[in-house]
Design a protein around this motif. Structure first.
Motif, PDB file in Angstrom:
ATOM      1  N   LYS A 199      34.867  41.262  37.680  1.00 34.31           N
ATOM      2  CA  LYS A 199      34.739  42.721  37.854  1.00 34.31           C
ATOM      3  C   LYS A 199      34.023  43.022  39.175  1.00 34.31           C
ATOM      4  CE  LYS A 199      36.431  43.607  33.726  1.00 34.31           C
ATOM      5  NZ  LYS A 199      35.584  44.102  32.644  1.00 34.31           N
ATOM      6  N   ILE A 200      34.573  43.985  39.913  1.00 33.80           N
ATOM      7  CA  ILE A 200      34.003  44.415  41.185  1.00 33.80           C
ATOM      8  C   ILE A 200      33.905  45.938  41.178  1.00 33.80           C
ATOM      9  CG2 ILE A 200      34.295  44.482  43.695  1.00 33.80           C
ATOM     10  CD1 ILE A 200      33.723  41.704  42.674  1.00 33.80           C
ATOM     11  N   THR A 201      32.776  46.464  41.635  1.00 37.05           N
ATOM     12  CA  THR A 201      32.592  47.904  41.711  1.00 37.05           C
ATOM     13  C   THR A 201      32.875  48.385  43.121  1.00 37.05           C
ATOM     14  OG1 THR A 201      30.888  47.863  39.981  1.00 37.05           O
ATOM     15  CG2 THR A 201      30.975  49.811  41.389  1.00 37.05           C
ATOM     16  N   LEU A 202      33.976  49.121  43.287  1.00 31.71           N
ATOM     17  CA  LEU A 202      34.304  49.733  44.565  1.00 31.71           C
ATOM     18  C   LEU A 202      33.656  51.115  44.642  1.00 31.71           C
ATOM     19  CD1 LEU A 202      38.083  48.714  44.801  1.00 31.71           C
ATOM     20  CD2 LEU A 202      36.111  47.590  45.851  1.00 31.71           C
ATOM     21  N   ALA A 203      33.901  51.836  45.717  1.00 34.05           N
ATOM     22  CA  ALA A 203      33.229  53.126  45.918  1.00 34.05           C
ATOM     23  C   ALA A 203      33.604  54.155  44.859  1.00 34.05           C
ATOM     24  CB  ALA A 203      33.555  53.670  47.306  1.00 34.05           C
ATOM     25  N   LYS A 224      35.204  50.773  39.049  1.00 39.22           N
ATOM     26  CA  LYS A 224      35.107  49.333  38.829  1.00 39.22           C
ATOM     27  C   LYS A 224      36.509  48.792  38.575  1.00 39.22           C
ATOM     28  CE  LYS A 224      31.612  47.621  36.641  1.00 39.22           C
ATOM     29  NZ  LYS A 224      30.617  47.197  35.612  1.00 39.22           N
ATOM     30  N   VAL A 225      36.824  47.640  39.188  1.00 37.44           N
ATOM     31  CA  VAL A 225      38.153  47.054  39.036  1.00 37.44           C
ATOM     32  C   VAL A 225      38.028  45.605  38.577  1.00 37.44           C
ATOM     33  CG1 VAL A 225      39.157  48.545  40.805  1.00 37.44           C
ATOM     34  CG2 VAL A 225      38.273  46.287  41.449  1.00 37.44           C
ATOM     35  N   GLU A 226      39.082  45.123  37.908  1.00 37.64           N
ATOM     36  CA  GLU A 226      39.175  43.721  37.509  1.00 37.64           C
ATOM     37  C   GLU A 226      40.087  43.039  38.523  1.00 37.64           C
ATOM     38  OE1 GLU A 226      40.906  40.259  35.984  1.00 37.64           O
ATOM     39  OE2 GLU A 226      42.048  42.115  35.779  1.00 37.64           O
TER      40      GLU A 226
END
Length: 405
Positions: A198-202, A205-207
């Motif tokens: 999981k990554i939090t963009l601006a 949050k995306v997988e």
């Protein structure tokens, strides 16, 4: 492609178990029809291994010696390959190295051409709209030394470049001003399972696994390939970056997209694509093709960089290929003269060669190879593989010819 087979640093004498690869009585079934005639454009040079690049006659003699005693197998047999430990006195593997042939749909020799009229006014407006740039704010910059159109909008903090050969660049967001960042993680999607990361963009949050699919879909829709059907995008490299000054959990992503034809990628590792034979005189191939993108948000990429765009014009289907056991033997024999070579990655792919130069543009031949890559020096900059592999060995799947760089 997720690596299904794992190679371990092991015994000096390798044991390989193959499923039904055939002895073709030392005859290449398609060697005659696939013979390439390359014109020597410069005096002999040395490659990065210190090998002298000889004349065409010397090269042919060396190839004949290397390809004696080769065995072949069908593409289906290659896809079903199983193997055990692989090592050797001169061929060393860095930890666990995976290789997967199961995703290959077909093996071909491809003939490709570059776009020749991409920098037209309609494309300027089309891609300005795609990247959220106001077309009326773009101004043409000086391009005396090229046939490209370069546009920039200082007020909108958007830079866009369109070239006649299909090169397309857009730089926006924080990267427009070259803001620094910290590299937190790198992923090779051929070896690393990114599902569940999981990554939090601006904006959300995306997988990563799903985001790769989303990015490939976006590319397929907005950057479709021309020519013969079969080419598609594959996200192969990912870098997770922490923007400068970020105190929370927001991150940015850099991604590299390979171009795959029927399950095998075009070379995306060997530097920038050359347009003339003169530019390839010191290299074994014509270079690499790929697209790089940066995502600050989950929509369109904030940065998009594509140096050129190729289409498949024609192809020859290859039914039998040099088997992997033979390829490994050829690599070991060549490397025995130059000391250890630590393998970090093995890829079945297409190596590009300049086939024709004319006023109508450069045409390329893409040949199927087993690519053995060395450990890449990590400079801490988060550069993707498109920046170049330190060293490589390619074994042509059709002829068994070995090239190094």
């Amino acid at each position: 492609m997720k690596a299904n087979f794992t190679l371990y640093l092991g015994a000096l004498c390798a044991a390989l178990l193959f499923c039904g690869c055939q002895d073709a009585q030392n005859q290449n079934p398609v060697a005659g029809q696939e013979e390439r005639q390359r014109e020597e454009t410069q005096p002999p040079q040395e490659n990065e291994w210190g090998e002298a690049k000889g004349t065409a006659e010397e090269s042919a003699q060396g190839t004949a010696e290397e390809t004696s005693g080769m065995e072949y197998c069908t593409v289906d047999e290659l896809k079903a390959l199983t193997l055990s430990e692989l090592g050797g006195e001169n061929l060393y593997f860095s930890g666990e190295v995976g290789v997967d042939f199961s995703g290959i749909e077909a093996v071909n020799v491809l003939h490709l051409s570059l776009e020749d009229n991409f920098a037209k006014e309609g494309n300027r407006k089309k891609y300005a709209a795609l990247f959220g740039v106001k077309a009326e704010t773009l101004k043409k910059r000086s391009d005396k030394d090229s046939d490209s159109g370069t546009y920039e909008s200082d007020s909108e903090r958007n830079y866009m470049r369109i070239g006649k050969s299909g090169d397309l660049v857009h730089i926006g967001g924080k990267l427009y001003s070259g803001s620094s960042n910290t590299v937190e993680a790198k992923y090779d999607t051929d070896a690393d399972d990114v599902s569940g990361v999981k990554i939090t963009l601006a904006d959300k949050k995306v997988e990563l696994g799903e985001f790769c699919k989303q990015s490939e879909k976006w590319l397929g829709k907005n950057m479709p390939f021309g020519g013969i059907d079969g080419m598609k995008y594959h996200i192969s490299q990912i870098v997770v970056r922490k923007p400068k000054g970020e105190k929370g959990g927001r991150r940015a992503l850099s991604m590299q997209a390979q171009y795959e034809f029927q399950g095998m990628p075009l070379d995306s590792y060997n530097g920038q694509l050359a347009y003339t034979a003169k530019d390839t005189a010191a290299n074994a191939t014509a270079g690499a093709v790929y697209t790089e993108m940066d995502y600050e948000k989950s929509g369109a990429p904030s940065t998009f960089i594509r140096s050129e765009f190729l289409s498949v014009d024609s192809l020859e289907r290859i039914d039998k290929v040099v088997d992997f056991k033979t390829a490994v033997r050829l690599v070991e024999e060549r490397r025995a003269k130059f000391g250890s070579f630590r393998i970090s990655k093995i890829v079945p792919m297409y190596a590009l060669h300049i086939e024709e130069e004319s006023k109508q543009g450069t045409k390329y031949e893409a040949r199927p190879v087993y690519a053995f890559f060395s450990e890449r020096t990590d400079y801490g900059d988060g550069a993707l593989y498109g920046g170049g592999i330190d060293n490589y060995i390619y074994v042509d799947m059709v002829t068994g010819e070995v090239s190094m760089g």
